[in-house]
Write a protein that holds these residues in place. Structure first.
Motif, PDB file in Angstrom:
ATOM      1  N   ARG A 324      27.317  20.878 174.428  1.00 57.84           N
ATOM      2  CA  ARG A 324      26.499  21.104 175.618  1.00 57.84           C
ATOM      3  C   ARG A 324      27.302  21.205 176.924  1.00 57.84           C
ATOM      4  O   ARG A 324      26.744  21.019 178.013  1.00 57.84           O
ATOM      5  N   GLU A 346      20.861  22.575 168.773  1.00 58.63           N
ATOM      6  CA  GLU A 346      19.967  23.179 169.759  1.00 58.63           C
ATOM      7  C   GLU A 346      18.625  22.478 169.848  1.00 58.63           C
ATOM      8  O   GLU A 346      17.957  22.504 170.893  1.00 58.63           O
ATOM      9  N   SER A 369      21.671  22.146 179.418  1.00 60.07           N
ATOM     10  CA  SER A 369      20.444  21.901 178.651  1.00 60.07           C
ATOM     11  C   SER A 369      20.094  20.421 178.572  1.00 60.07           C
ATOM     12  O   SER A 369      19.984  19.841 177.491  1.00 60.07           O
TER      13      SER A 369
END
Length: 409
Positions: A324, A346, A369
């Protein structure tokens, strides 16, 4: 910030496991389970839900193959089906780092981290990154001086520390005929415990864990901690009896770094497996919770270990610590552009909680994210703010809303 709007709460459906990793400080076994379970129960009991609490045990294996028995707790509804429950597991590592680093070494690590952060944002090519962070006025002083104040504090403490310790040691020796209980231990050893603030111990644990010198005994400690954490996570994922629907890993303070590194290491193993991690059941991992996290500071520390001209070494480090990480923090070179670590989990929802009075934590900007959530419980700067997450009702309410109660929609 947390949305405090009240909604009707139901006990979550399905089988959920939390793997909690405690942070720095003088932790004792099952203390983390106690805090997390008690406050999660308070959240549901506050909604008039009858709760059942059980102590369970399971046979596990250490990375070296030796067996051990894990104790964990199960929270469920006294009214619903027995297949709906929340198990709370703990990875305990405090004994591995306690009292193993000196105050000067702590100060040296903090100085390196501060200089690494300043050097990174002082580069011309990184000016846009600094501008992005400082675009709101409220962040300017906070970002520029947070770690600097911690460094100044440690510099001053390093000057007075030997004298304070000597004075306390002499007093303990003079008073030894009258001492009892916890004070019945060697005066020199006890003097360190008395005069060293918890904040110094907090930073000391971080300094041990983040060492990059493979010749250092601290590097072996880091490897042991990560191996044990990953072994427990794998055991939870593959637990046939519990058969969890989702697994959420949560880490406080340095525990957040251990949680992140554990998932990063799992990504590496998944990338090496023929089925890209399906046999490891990585799809069951749905959440990463970091609170009081120094992850950004540690990222800068590791980054500065590779000089700008060492582009091959830097790219290898980037690949091995790539979970990430924002693309804009990756150096552009014409070589080694393909990352062999393909797994990025994910499906994992990452939420980072921080408090402005906590000098260790912060808004995480190095990673992609994730949701940064500001907590606003009343506290003072320093260790009180750093530990306040554990008892903040809004912290548990937000976790329940994000990871548990949404399953009832």
């Amino acid at each position: 910030m947390i949305n405090n709007q009240d909604n009707k709460v139901k006990f979550p459906q399905g089988r959920t496991a939390f793997m909690i990793i405690h942070g720095v400080g003088e932790q004792i076994p099952y203390e983390t389970v106690d805090y997390f379970a008690q406050n999660l129960i308070k959240h549901y009991e506050g909604q008039s839900l009858p709760i059942k609490l059980e102590h369970l045990i399971a046979k596990r294996r250490l990375p070296n193959g030796n067996p051990w028995i894990e104790s964990f707790v199960r929270v469920s509804s006294a009214e619903l089906q027995p297949d709906d429950f929340i198990d709370i597991h703990e990875y305990y590592w405090a004994a591995d780092t306690e009292n193993k680093i000196s105050v000067p070494e702590v100060l040296q690590w903090t100085e390196q981290t501060l200089q690494g952060t300043i050097a990174f944002y002082s580069r011309e090519e990184n000016q846009d990154k600094l501008d992005e962070i400082l675009k709101e006025n409220k962040w300017k002083k906070f970002f520029k001086y947070r770690l600097r104040w911690l460094t100044i504090f440690l510099r001053l403490f390093n000057i007075v520390y030997p004298w304070l310790r000597l004075i306390v040691c002499i007093l303990l020796l003079l008073l030894s005929p009258f001492l009892h209980g916890q004070f019945l231990q060697p005066a020199w050893k006890l003097s360190r415990k008395i005069v060293t603030p918890l904040l110094v111990n907090f930073v000391g644990d971080v300094a041990i864990y983040t060492t990059t010198n493979v010749k250092s005994p601290y590097h072996k400690i880091r490897g042991q901690i990560l191996a044990e954490s990953l072994a427990l996570l794998k055991a939870i994922l593959k637990d046939k009896e519990a058969n969890y629907d989702q697994v959420i890993i949560a880490g406080h303070s340095l525990g957040s770094c251990i949680a992140y590194d554990t998932l990063n290491l799992l990504c590496i193993e998944a990338s090496l497996s023929k089925d890209k991690g399906k046999s490891l059941l990585v799809d069951k991992i749905t959440g990463l919770i970091t609170f009081a996290s120094p992850l950004d500071k540690i990222a800068f520390f590791f980054r500065e270990m590779a000089q700008q001209h060492q582009y091959i070494r830097q790219r290898i480090l980037e690949h091995l610590n790539s979970f990430r990480v924002k693309p804009l923090y990756i150096q552009i070179t014409p070589y080694l552009t393909k990352n062999p670590v393909e797994c990025q989990l994910e499906q994992v929802r990452w939420v980072n909680y921080y408090h402005l009075q906590d000098p260790i934590s912060g808004h995480l900007d190095y990673y992609n994210s994730l949701d940064n959530v500001l907590l606003e419980y009343e506290t003072y700067w320093g260790e009180k703010a750093h530990l306040g997450y554990w008892t903040d009702p809004n912290f548990y309410k937000d976790i329940a809303q994000r990871f548990l109660e949404t399953k009832n929609e």
